[in-house]
Design a protein around this motif. Sequence first.
Motif, PDB file in Angstrom:
ATOM      1  N   THR A   1      -0.946  11.847  -3.385  1.00 54.17           N
ATOM      2  CA  THR A   1      -0.832   9.497  -3.182  1.00 54.17           C
ATOM      3  C   THR A   1       0.850  10.351  -1.940  1.00 54.17           C
ATOM      4  O   THR A   1       1.951  10.614  -2.467  1.00 54.17           O
ATOM      5  CB  THR A   1       0.138   9.222  -3.484  1.00 54.17           C
ATOM      6  OG1 THR A   1      -1.145   8.152  -4.889  1.00 54.17           O
ATOM      7  CG2 THR A   1       0.817   7.415  -3.121  1.00 54.17           C
TER       8      THR A   1
ATOM      9  N   ASN B   1      -4.812   8.610  -1.413  1.00 58.22           N
ATOM     10  CA  ASN B   1      -4.143   7.534  -1.438  1.00 58.22           C
ATOM     11  C   ASN B   1      -3.079   7.999   0.325  1.00 58.22           C
ATOM     12  O   ASN B   1      -1.761   8.095  -0.156  1.00 58.22           O
ATOM     13  CB  ASN B   1      -3.485   7.552  -2.485  1.00 58.22           C
ATOM     14  CG  ASN B   1      -4.804   6.835  -3.433  1.00 58.22           C
ATOM     15  OD1 ASN B   1      -5.292   5.542  -3.904  1.00 58.22           O
ATOM     16  ND2 ASN B   1      -4.924   7.699  -4.484  1.00 58.22           N
TER      17      ASN B   1
ATOM     18  N   ASP C   1      -3.274   6.174  -7.831  1.00 51.99           N
ATOM     19  CA  ASP C   1      -4.452   5.950  -6.684  1.00 51.99           C
ATOM     20  C   ASP C   1      -3.407   3.955  -6.649  1.00 51.99           C
ATOM     21  O   ASP C   1      -2.482   3.837  -7.357  1.00 51.99           O
ATOM     22  CB  ASP C   1      -5.340   5.312  -7.997  1.00 51.99           C
ATOM     23  CG  ASP C   1      -6.827   6.319  -8.000  1.00 51.99           C
ATOM     24  OD1 ASP C   1      -6.249   6.980  -7.292  1.00 51.99           O
ATOM     25  OD2 ASP C   1      -7.358   5.397  -8.682  1.00 51.99           O
TER      26      ASP C   1
ATOM     27  N   PHE D   1      -0.090  -5.221  -3.157  1.00 53.30           N
ATOM     28  CA  PHE D   1      -0.936  -3.606  -3.872  1.00 53.30           C
ATOM     29  C   PHE D   1       0.359  -3.532  -4.933  1.00 53.30           C
ATOM     30  O   PHE D   1       1.473  -3.309  -4.916  1.00 53.30           O
ATOM     31  CB  PHE D   1       0.096  -3.143  -2.697  1.00 53.30           C
ATOM     32  CG  PHE D   1      -1.133  -3.200  -1.382  1.00 53.30           C
ATOM     33  CD1 PHE D   1      -2.063  -2.318  -1.561  1.00 53.30           C
ATOM     34  CD2 PHE D   1      -0.943  -4.404  -0.724  1.00 53.30           C
ATOM     35  CE1 PHE D   1      -3.179  -3.254  -0.071  1.00 53.30           C
ATOM     36  CE2 PHE D   1      -1.955  -4.879   0.176  1.00 53.30           C
ATOM     37  CZ  PHE D   1      -2.605  -3.898   0.672  1.00 53.30           C
TER      38      PHE D   1
ATOM     39  N   ILE E   1      -4.216  -0.051  -5.330  1.00 55.33           N
ATOM     40  CA  ILE E   1      -4.766  -0.665  -5.559  1.00 55.33           C
ATOM     41  C   ILE E   1      -4.497  -2.265  -5.112  1.00 55.33           C
ATOM     42  O   ILE E   1      -3.506  -2.941  -5.511  1.00 55.33           O
ATOM     43  CB  ILE E   1      -5.916  -0.938  -6.576  1.00 55.33           C
ATOM     44  CG1 ILE E   1      -5.765  -1.631  -8.037  1.00 55.33           C
ATOM     45  CG2 ILE E   1      -6.518   0.254  -7.217  1.00 55.33           C
ATOM     46  CD1 ILE E   1      -6.156  -1.729  -9.444  1.00 55.33           C
TER      47      ILE E   1
ATOM     48  N   ARG F   1     -13.205  -3.020   2.398  1.00 57.56           N
ATOM     49  CA  ARG F   1     -12.948  -3.446   0.814  1.00 57.56           C
ATOM     50  C   ARG F   1     -13.933  -2.572  -0.200  1.00 57.56           C
ATOM     51  O   ARG F   1     -15.342  -3.646   0.224  1.00 57.56           O
ATOM     52  CB  ARG F   1     -11.902  -5.237   0.881  1.00 57.56           C
ATOM     53  CG  ARG F   1     -11.293  -5.350   1.395  1.00 57.56           C
ATOM     54  CD  ARG F   1     -11.095  -6.927   1.069  1.00 57.56           C
ATOM     55  NE  ARG F   1     -10.156  -7.661   1.963  1.00 57.56           N
ATOM     56  CZ  ARG F   1      -9.219  -8.980   2.149  1.00 57.56           C
ATOM     57  NH1 ARG F   1      -9.461  -8.656   0.553  1.00 57.56           N
ATOM     58  NH2 ARG F   1      -8.983  -9.341   2.722  1.00 57.56           N
TER      59      ARG F   1
ATOM     60  N   ARG G   1      -8.380  12.642  -4.608  1.00 56.28           N
ATOM     61  CA  ARG G   1      -8.803  11.147  -4.369  1.00 56.28           C
ATOM     62  C   ARG G   1      -7.260  11.112  -3.378  1.00 56.28           C
ATOM     63  O   ARG G   1      -6.407  11.335  -3.210  1.00 56.28           O
ATOM     64  CB  ARG G   1      -8.988  10.682  -5.038  1.00 56.28           C
ATOM     65  CG  ARG G   1      -8.163   9.159  -5.512  1.00 56.28           C
ATOM     66  CD  ARG G   1      -9.214   8.335  -3.871  1.00 56.28           C
ATOM     67  NE  ARG G   1     -10.480   8.290  -3.716  1.00 56.28           N
ATOM     68  CZ  ARG G   1     -11.395   6.922  -4.612  1.00 56.28           C
ATOM     69  NH1 ARG G   1     -10.881   6.102  -4.930  1.00 56.28           N
ATOM     70  NH2 ARG G   1     -12.230   6.926  -4.381  1.00 56.28           N
TER      71      ARG G   1
ATOM     72  N   VAL H   1     -13.088  -2.229  -7.189  1.00 59.58           N
ATOM     73  CA  VAL H   1     -12.515  -0.698  -7.764  1.00 59.58           C
ATOM     74  C   VAL H   1     -12.634  -1.177  -9.287  1.00 59.58           C
ATOM     75  O   VAL H   1     -12.053  -2.322 -10.191  1.00 59.58           O
ATOM     76  CB  VAL H   1     -10.663  -0.580  -7.760  1.00 59.58           C
ATOM     77  CG1 VAL H   1     -10.890   0.994  -8.480  1.00 59.58           C
ATOM     78  CG2 VAL H   1     -10.493  -0.364  -6.720  1.00 59.58           C
TER      79      VAL H   1
ATOM     80  N   GLN I   1      -9.228  -4.220  -5.167  1.00 60.98           N
ATOM     81  CA  GLN I   1      -9.913  -3.649  -4.528  1.00 60.98           C
ATOM     82  C   GLN I   1      -9.061  -2.658  -3.867  1.00 60.98           C
ATOM     83  O   GLN I   1      -8.477  -2.248  -4.138  1.00 60.98           O
ATOM     84  CB  GLN I   1      -9.626  -5.182  -3.240  1.00 60.98           C
ATOM     85  CG  GLN I   1     -10.438  -6.206  -3.715  1.00 60.98           C
ATOM     86  CD  GLN I   1     -10.009  -7.195  -2.770  1.00 60.98           C
ATOM     87  OE1 GLN I   1     -10.222  -7.030  -1.182  1.00 60.98           O
ATOM     88  NE2 GLN I   1      -9.813  -7.871  -3.422  1.00 60.98           N
ATOM     89  N   GLN I   2     -10.215  -1.687  -3.152  1.00 62.30           N
ATOM     90  CA  GLN I   2      -9.628  -0.534  -2.809  1.00 62.30           C
ATOM     91  C   GLN I   2     -10.037  -0.291  -1.092  1.00 62.30           C
ATOM     92  O   GLN I   2     -10.645  -1.398  -0.952  1.00 62.30           O
ATOM     93  CB  GLN I   2      -9.692   1.064  -3.234  1.00 62.30           C
ATOM     94  CG  GLN I   2      -8.680   0.980  -4.475  1.00 62.30           C
ATOM     95  CD  GLN I   2      -9.180   2.709  -5.080  1.00 62.30           C
ATOM     96  OE1 GLN I   2     -10.310   2.808  -4.740  1.00 62.30           O
ATOM     97  NE2 GLN I   2      -8.124   3.509  -5.788  1.00 62.30           N
TER      98      GLN I   2
ATOM     99  N   ALA J   1     -10.031   3.372 -11.775  1.00 57.64           N
ATOM    100  CA  ALA J   1      -8.704   3.792 -11.253  1.00 57.64           C
ATOM    101  C   ALA J   1      -7.905   4.349 -12.184  1.00 57.64           C
ATOM    102  O   ALA J   1      -7.116   4.280 -13.024  1.00 57.64           O
ATOM    103  CB  ALA J   1      -8.414   2.682 -10.148  1.00 57.64           C
TER     104      ALA J   1
ATOM    105  N   GLN K   1      -7.539   4.850   1.283  1.00 61.33           N
ATOM    106  CA  GLN K   1      -8.444   5.689   0.201  1.00 61.33           C
ATOM    107  C   GLN K   1      -8.932   6.491   1.156  1.00 61.33           C
ATOM    108  O   GLN K   1      -9.712   5.914   1.681  1.00 61.33           O
ATOM    109  CB  GLN K   1      -8.141   4.714  -0.964  1.00 61.33           C
ATOM    110  CG  GLN K   1      -7.583   4.947  -2.155  1.00 61.33           C
ATOM    111  CD  GLN K   1      -6.736   3.185  -1.869  1.00 61.33           C
ATOM    112  OE1 GLN K   1      -7.826   2.714  -0.570  1.00 61.33           O
ATOM    113  NE2 GLN K   1      -5.993   2.801  -1.986  1.00 61.33           N
TER     114      GLN K   1
END
Length: 536
Positions: free
Chosen positions: A13, A83, A363, A317, A365, A353, A81, A356, A346-347, A359, A74
């Motif tokens: 991230t 971000n 992350d 967020f 979201i 969108r 993964r 999710v 949601q991501q 997570a 993302q």
Amino acid sequence: MGELLEKIAKRRTFAIISHPDAGKTTLTEKLLLYGGAIHLAGSVKARKSNKHAVSDWMEIEKQRGISVTSSVLQFDYDGYRVNILDTPGHQDFSEDTYRTLMAADSAVMLIDAAKGVEPQTKKLFWVCHRRHLPIFTFINKLDRFGRKPLDLMTEVEEVLGIKVYPIDWPIGIDGRYKGVYNRLTREVSLFQADTSHGSKQLAVIKGRLEDEQIRSRLEDEIYQTLLDDIDLLDMAGEDFNQDQVNRGELTPMFFGSAMTNFGVQEFLERFLKLSPQPQPRQLQNGEILQPDNESFSAFIFKIQANMNPAHRDRISFMRICSGIFEKGMMVYHLQSGKMIKLAQPQQFMAQERTIVEKAYPGDIIGIFDPGVFGIGDSLSDEKLKLQFEDFPVFPPEIFARVQPKDSLKRKQFEKGILQLSQEGAIQVFQQKDIGVESFIVGVVGTLQLEVLDYRLQNEYSAQLVLNQLSYTVARWVSAENPEQIEAIKGLDNGMLVYDKKDRPVILVNNEWALNWILERNPGLAFLSVPPDAAKV
């Protein structure tokens, strides 16, 4: 615990920071291209296309070609993964950028090869540096004529006071670059000529310096220059030290062009290996929360109303700090003292969108916000009831009195002002004796006032009457005797207002006027941030 540790190890991230026009939005888009999140890149200034960058979704951003909000995107790459927090480069929106950096584990500092280290880059670098964030440097726009790589490297070291270790070194002379040489793997990547203007992934030939297919593609002068540069860097440059990178004391440096995709994939692959996984978080009581703590926790770092104008939605967020998030879970909201269901998680990939189900720490979201969340709010399992460190608060420097043009639109006007204040886009103050006929708004930059005017009209159907005030200094007032505040002497050239938490604030023209009032009011104290807020 095994699942949690495994997921944490594969999360990255990070925020991208830069001066405006260094190519930040373009780089974000190209990382998505290589991550397979998009299949064709269309930049803000695309040649034969009217497409806009995927991370710029607000209409005013598309019109002006600037990012005014922090996008959260993302994608998956090679088992990771990723971000990305794409922050506004324009200094008028630095508050949003500072808050976004609270949610990042590392930062990518983007520098224009022709311009070097610019003022906004310096400001953002110091915020990262004070937080000991690992910083990775990407020298951009190598497709244009720029300064010499060694000069840029020296400037970063001298101006920012951080050690530099170039990892991907450009192969070429005087802006005619053919590829990059990786100093850690001793591998060469040569890029083939491309006619797609960066909309597709760049074809590449990889090999060792001594390989015939590499040697035959490089002119003698370019080949010898590269050998000389490598010798110089090995002899006189810094040694690579991962611990120093992790502490923010040494920055790995990469060279490339986000516009043409030159060096982008090489940067991405190496960055994912060198950058940190989700890190522990500081709590307000001084304790440290580890990401592998099985109890869920998160904080809100951004609120955005009307991402989908058709639905008039409001998304908060949150950065997950520990435990596992599951769709529909109930969490304790410290600020309201209530249990809240996290609905519609949601991501995002720009305006796309996805819902999710699960997570993990690191992350980001988005959750549906019924109007209860604020910037910096803490969410956790009920047994934790923890509070993260405070977010920085900035004293505004530009002030305006605002009121609705049409009194019949007062409700829409007040709703818009309230929501934009909760987003952190503006700070709102009121005078005690005026009522709600008008508000005083404070911002860091004038472009924020333009966005306020635009968004109220387009999202809330309320036109503004806006009168800019001459004040440039705001200070929160504290006194042993609260009655003293109401009776401040010498306020002829100032104004006493109250913020949204009903804390008294004095507005004056300059620091001299502030000192003049202070002399006449012993027992008062003026603070550049609220008494209960964190400093930058």
